[in-house]
Design a protein around this motif. Structure first.
Motif, PDB file in Angstrom:
ATOM      1  N   SER A 176       0.858  -1.186   0.000  1.00  0.00           N
ATOM      2  CA  SER A 176       0.000   0.000   0.000  1.00  0.00           C
ATOM      3  C   SER A 176       0.891   1.231   0.000  1.00  0.00           C
ATOM      4  CB  SER A 176      -0.922   0.001   1.219  1.00  0.00           C
ATOM      5  OG  SER A 176      -1.826   1.094   1.172  1.00  0.00           O
ATOM      6  N   PHE A 177       0.285   2.420  -0.011  1.00  0.00           N
ATOM      7  CA  PHE A 177       1.065   3.658   0.021  1.00  0.00           C
ATOM      8  C   PHE A 177       1.174   4.216   1.430  1.00  0.00           C
ATOM      9  CE2 PHE A 177      -3.330   4.764  -0.684  1.00  0.00           C
ATOM     10  CZ  PHE A 177      -3.554   5.862   0.126  1.00  0.00           C
ATOM     11  N   PHE A 178       0.541   3.547   2.401  1.00  0.00           N
ATOM     12  CA  PHE A 178       0.685   3.915   3.808  1.00  0.00           C
ATOM     13  C   PHE A 178       0.515   2.662   4.649  1.00  0.00           C
ATOM     14  CE2 PHE A 178      -3.845   3.952   3.222  1.00  0.00           C
ATOM     15  CZ  PHE A 178      -4.389   3.597   4.452  1.00  0.00           C
ATOM     16  N   CYS A 179       0.798   2.763   5.933  1.00  0.00           N
ATOM     17  CA  CYS A 179       0.686   1.616   6.829  1.00  0.00           C
ATOM     18  C   CYS A 179      -0.777   1.405   7.215  1.00  0.00           C
ATOM     19  CB  CYS A 179       1.541   1.834   8.079  1.00  0.00           C
ATOM     20  SG  CYS A 179       3.306   1.647   7.785  1.00  0.00           S
ATOM     21  N   ASP A 180      -1.386   0.438   6.578  1.00  0.00           N
ATOM     22  CA  ASP A 180      -2.771   0.090   6.857  1.00  0.00           C
ATOM     23  C   ASP A 180      -2.769  -1.051   7.869  1.00  0.00           C
ATOM     24  OD1 ASP A 180      -5.473   0.088   6.765  1.00  0.00           O
ATOM     25  OD2 ASP A 180      -5.663  -0.736   4.750  1.00  0.00           O
ATOM     26  N   LEU A 181      -3.505  -0.911   8.956  1.00  0.00           N
ATOM     27  CA  LEU A 181      -3.452  -1.865  10.066  1.00  0.00           C
ATOM     28  C   LEU A 181      -3.662  -3.312   9.638  1.00  0.00           C
ATOM     29  CD1 LEU A 181      -3.143  -2.328  13.096  1.00  0.00           C
ATOM     30  CD2 LEU A 181      -5.568  -1.794  13.380  1.00  0.00           C
ATOM     31  N   PRO A 182      -4.703  -3.650   8.869  1.00  0.00           N
ATOM     32  CA  PRO A 182      -4.870  -5.047   8.472  1.00  0.00           C
ATOM     33  C   PRO A 182      -3.674  -5.614   7.696  1.00  0.00           C
ATOM     34  CG  PRO A 182      -6.872  -3.816   8.023  1.00  0.00           C
ATOM     35  CD  PRO A 182      -5.816  -2.811   8.375  1.00  0.00           C
ATOM     36  N   LEU A 183      -3.047  -4.779   6.860  1.00  0.00           N
ATOM     37  CA  LEU A 183      -1.905  -5.241   6.081  1.00  0.00           C
ATOM     38  C   LEU A 183      -0.666  -5.426   6.948  1.00  0.00           C
ATOM     39  CD1 LEU A 183      -2.295  -3.030   2.875  1.00  0.00           C
ATOM     40  CD2 LEU A 183      -2.972  -5.420   3.179  1.00  0.00           C
ATOM     41  N   VAL A 184      -0.471  -4.554   7.920  1.00  0.00           N
ATOM     42  CA  VAL A 184       0.692  -4.647   8.811  1.00  0.00           C
ATOM     43  C   VAL A 184       0.565  -5.844   9.742  1.00  0.00           C
ATOM     44  CG1 VAL A 184       1.997  -3.483  10.630  1.00  0.00           C
ATOM     45  CG2 VAL A 184       1.152  -2.173   8.680  1.00  0.00           C
ATOM     46  N   ILE A 185      -0.633  -6.098  10.240  1.00  0.00           N
ATOM     47  CA  ILE A 185      -0.856  -7.233  11.145  1.00  0.00           C
ATOM     48  C   ILE A 185      -0.465  -8.551  10.472  1.00  0.00           C
ATOM     49  CG2 ILE A 185      -2.693  -8.639  12.196  1.00  0.00           C
ATOM     50  CD1 ILE A 185      -3.989  -6.130  13.156  1.00  0.00           C
ATOM     51  N   LYS A 186      -0.712  -8.644   9.166  1.00  0.00           N
ATOM     52  CA  LYS A 186      -0.389  -9.868   8.426  1.00  0.00           C
ATOM     53  C   LYS A 186       1.105 -10.180   8.449  1.00  0.00           C
ATOM     54  CE  LYS A 186      -2.100 -10.558   4.412  1.00  0.00           C
ATOM     55  NZ  LYS A 186      -2.471 -10.347   2.989  1.00  0.00           N
ATOM     56  N   LEU A 187       1.939  -9.160   8.694  1.00  0.00           N
ATOM     57  CA  LEU A 187       3.393  -9.348   8.655  1.00  0.00           C
ATOM     58  C   LEU A 187       3.967  -9.867   9.967  1.00  0.00           C
ATOM     59  CD1 LEU A 187       4.352  -6.046   6.775  1.00  0.00           C
ATOM     60  CD2 LEU A 187       3.967  -8.321   5.792  1.00  0.00           C
ATOM     61  N   ALA A 188       3.160  -9.958  10.996  1.00  0.00           N
ATOM     62  CA  ALA A 188       3.651 -10.399  12.305  1.00  0.00           C
ATOM     63  C   ALA A 188       4.094 -11.858  12.263  1.00  0.00           C
ATOM     64  CB  ALA A 188       2.564 -10.220  13.360  1.00  0.00           C
ATOM     65  N   CYS A 189       5.067 -12.186  13.089  1.00  0.00           N
ATOM     66  CA  CYS A 189       5.632 -13.537  13.122  1.00  0.00           C
ATOM     67  C   CYS A 189       4.854 -14.435  14.086  1.00  0.00           C
ATOM     68  CB  CYS A 189       7.101 -13.475  13.531  1.00  0.00           C
ATOM     69  SG  CYS A 189       8.120 -12.498  12.430  1.00  0.00           S
ATOM     70  N   LYS A 190       3.552 -14.476  13.938  1.00  0.00           N
ATOM     71  CA  LYS A 190       2.699 -15.347  14.749  1.00  0.00           C
ATOM     72  C   LYS A 190       1.342 -15.437  14.058  1.00  0.00           C
ATOM     73  CE  LYS A 190       0.741 -13.818  18.483  1.00  0.00           C
ATOM     74  NZ  LYS A 190       0.473 -13.246  19.815  1.00  0.00           N
ATOM     75  N   ASP A 191       0.537 -16.369  14.522  1.00  0.00           N
ATOM     76  CA  ASP A 191      -0.804 -16.511  13.968  1.00  0.00           C
ATOM     77  C   ASP A 191      -1.662 -15.340  14.434  1.00  0.00           C
ATOM     78  OD1 ASP A 191      -3.167 -17.335  12.917  1.00  0.00           O
ATOM     79  OD2 ASP A 191      -3.489 -19.001  14.311  1.00  0.00           O
ATOM     80  N   THR A 192      -2.155 -14.564  13.488  1.00  0.00           N
ATOM     81  CA  THR A 192      -2.914 -13.360  13.847  1.00  0.00           C
ATOM     82  C   THR A 192      -4.381 -13.441  13.412  1.00  0.00           C
ATOM     83  OG1 THR A 192      -2.241 -12.310  11.761  1.00  0.00           O
ATOM     84  CG2 THR A 192      -0.864 -11.879  13.702  1.00  0.00           C
ATOM     85  N   TYR A 193      -4.871 -14.657  13.173  1.00  0.00           N
ATOM     86  CA  TYR A 193      -6.247 -14.797  12.677  1.00  0.00           C
ATOM     87  C   TYR A 193      -7.259 -14.189  13.636  1.00  0.00           C
ATOM     88  CZ  TYR A 193     -10.600 -16.886  11.082  1.00  0.00           C
ATOM     89  OH  TYR A 193     -11.892 -17.072  10.659  1.00  0.00           O
ATOM     90  N   MET A 194      -7.156 -14.532  14.909  1.00  0.00           N
ATOM     91  CA  MET A 194      -8.096 -14.002  15.899  1.00  0.00           C
ATOM     92  C   MET A 194      -7.925 -12.494  16.069  1.00  0.00           C
ATOM     93  SD  MET A 194     -10.118 -16.320  16.806  1.00  0.00           S
ATOM     94  CE  MET A 194     -10.909 -15.381  18.113  1.00  0.00           C
ATOM     95  N   LEU A 195      -6.693 -12.049  15.961  1.00  0.00           N
ATOM     96  CA  LEU A 195      -6.427 -10.618  16.076  1.00  0.00           C
ATOM     97  C   LEU A 195      -7.041  -9.861  14.906  1.00  0.00           C
ATOM     98  CD1 LEU A 195      -4.976  -8.675  17.956  1.00  0.00           C
ATOM     99  CD2 LEU A 195      -2.937  -8.931  16.559  1.00  0.00           C
ATOM    100  N   GLN A 196      -6.982 -10.451  13.738  1.00  0.00           N
ATOM    101  CA  GLN A 196      -7.598  -9.837  12.563  1.00  0.00           C
ATOM    102  C   GLN A 196      -9.106  -9.690  12.756  1.00  0.00           C
ATOM    103  OE1 GLN A 196      -6.496 -12.201   9.172  1.00  0.00           O
ATOM    104  NE2 GLN A 196      -4.313 -11.890   9.487  1.00  0.00           N
ATOM    105  N   LEU A 197      -9.716 -10.734  13.331  1.00  0.00           N
ATOM    106  CA  LEU A 197     -11.153 -10.676  13.595  1.00  0.00           C
ATOM    107  C   LEU A 197     -11.493  -9.582  14.601  1.00  0.00           C
ATOM    108  CD1 LEU A 197     -12.161 -14.466  13.759  1.00  0.00           C
ATOM    109  CD2 LEU A 197     -12.431 -12.859  11.864  1.00  0.00           C
ATOM    110  N   LEU A 198     -10.634  -9.407  15.622  1.00  0.00           N
ATOM    111  CA  LEU A 198     -10.872  -8.368  16.630  1.00  0.00           C
ATOM    112  C   LEU A 198     -10.760  -6.976  16.017  1.00  0.00           C
ATOM    113  CD1 LEU A 198      -8.950  -9.804  19.728  1.00  0.00           C
ATOM    114  CD2 LEU A 198     -11.429  -9.517  19.489  1.00  0.00           C
ATOM    115  N   VAL A 199      -9.786  -6.794  15.134  1.00  0.00           N
ATOM    116  CA  VAL A 199      -9.611  -5.499  14.460  1.00  0.00           C
ATOM    117  C   VAL A 199     -10.829  -5.180  13.605  1.00  0.00           C
ATOM    118  CG1 VAL A 199      -8.294  -4.301  12.668  1.00  0.00           C
ATOM    119  CG2 VAL A 199      -7.097  -5.525  14.488  1.00  0.00           C
TER     120      VAL A 199
END
Length: 312
Positions: A176-199
């Motif tokens: 993207s052209f800026f730091c979008d939260l859903p896109l940045v969360i995907k880069l974390a070194c852990k399973d973020t599925y539940m975190l994505q749902l919370l966001v």
């Protein structure tokens, strides 16, 4: 100061809108003009409302707050995006990325609530015109504004709380052209599925509540206007149409961005551009072209300025 999540990643790479050099030059020129239009258009509303005493009413006080939010919303990422069009390496620091996400949700949440406050103001003005100034007194107006910014701050803080303990140890490319939260969360070194749902749930709940409040408010207002005299109805519908157009432009991209927040389609970039750049540009255009009072005030200020020039 050491970061809370002890991440290895110290910066992120932004892919921007296109890899084509020719397109990037075109985008640089186009978005520079658009950003200048955003600043000038919203400043025009601020100056007009400030210097015309006839516009010193609750409605226009809320409008200048909307203009301020729009200018800041367009400025948290657009200037960097414009500069990045001339750079080969588009990077942003970890804290810079975090700041972009914080202000994105702070301003977005505040604007949603401010649109609700503007709907309440229109409801009182149209449905209870004789008591308008007594109901929309400075105390109530201040409470509506404080509520708008408080909700935006709480919403943004809750979203950023999800980020603090995420480890970033490998991939650092944001499409993207800026730091979008859903896109940045995907880069974390852990399973973020539940975190994505919370966001999604956090942003979706705020958007849904605000949208329902706006829907109920404007439904009641339109029903009330339809039973009025033709002359009064025409003026009320003119004002309402501007508000409803702005609400539609603001919420339509939100729906697509947060219903499909983790898709890889280029439509996400288009919607992000529309939400962060074109909505702040269109708002002042809508309020000046469809509002007779604002147009008359602008004409009056322009005439006063011309007449004040010394003759040779």
């Amino acid at each position: 100061m050491e970061r809370v999540n002890h991440s290895v990643v110290s910066e992120f790479i932004l892919l921007g809108l296109s890899k084509s050099q020719n397109l990037q030059i075109l985008f640089f020129l186009g978005f520079s003009v658009v950003y200048a239009g955003i600043v000038l258009g919203n400043l025009l509303i601020l100056v007009t409302v400030t210097f015309d005493s006839r516009l010193h009413t609750p409605m226009y006080f809320l409008l200048i707050n909307l203009s301020c939010i729009d200018m800041i919303l367009a400025s948290f990422a657009t200037p960097k995006m414009i500069v990045d069009f001339l750079r080969k390496q588009k990077t942003i620091s970890w804290w810079g990325c975090y700041s972009q996400m914080f202000f994105m949700h702070l301003l977005g949440g505040s604007e949603m609530m401010l649109l609700v406050a503007m709907a309440i103001d229109r409801y009182v003005a149209i449905c209870k015109p004789l008591h308008y100034m007594s109901i929309m007194n400075p105390r109530v107006l201040g409470g509506l504004l404080l509520s708008s910014y408080t909700v935006g701050f709480v919403h943004s803080s809750s979203q950023m709380a999800f980020m603090l303990n995420l480890p970033f140890c490998g991939p650092n490319v944001v499409d993207s052209f800026f730091c979008d939260l859903p896109l940045v969360i995907k880069l974390a070194c852990k399973d973020t599925y539940m975190l994505q749902l919370l966001v999604i749930a956090d942003s979706g709940l705020l958007s849904l509540v605000c949208f329902l409040l706006l829907l109920v408010s404007y439904t009641v207002i339109i029903h009330s206007v339809r039973h009025r005299a033709a002359s009064g109805s025409a003026k009320a519908f003119s004002t309402l149409s501007a508000h409803i157009t702005v609400v539609t432009l603001f919420f339509a991209p939100c729906v697509f961005i947060y219903v499909w927040p983790f898709s890889r389609y280029s439509v996400d970039k288009i919607l992000s551009v529309f939400y962060t750049i074109f909505t702040p540009l269109l708002n002042p255009i809508i309020y000046t072209l469809r509002n007779q009072e604002v147009k008359a005030a602008i004409k009056k200020i322009r005439t006063r300025h011309i007449n004040s020039k010394p003759t040779l």
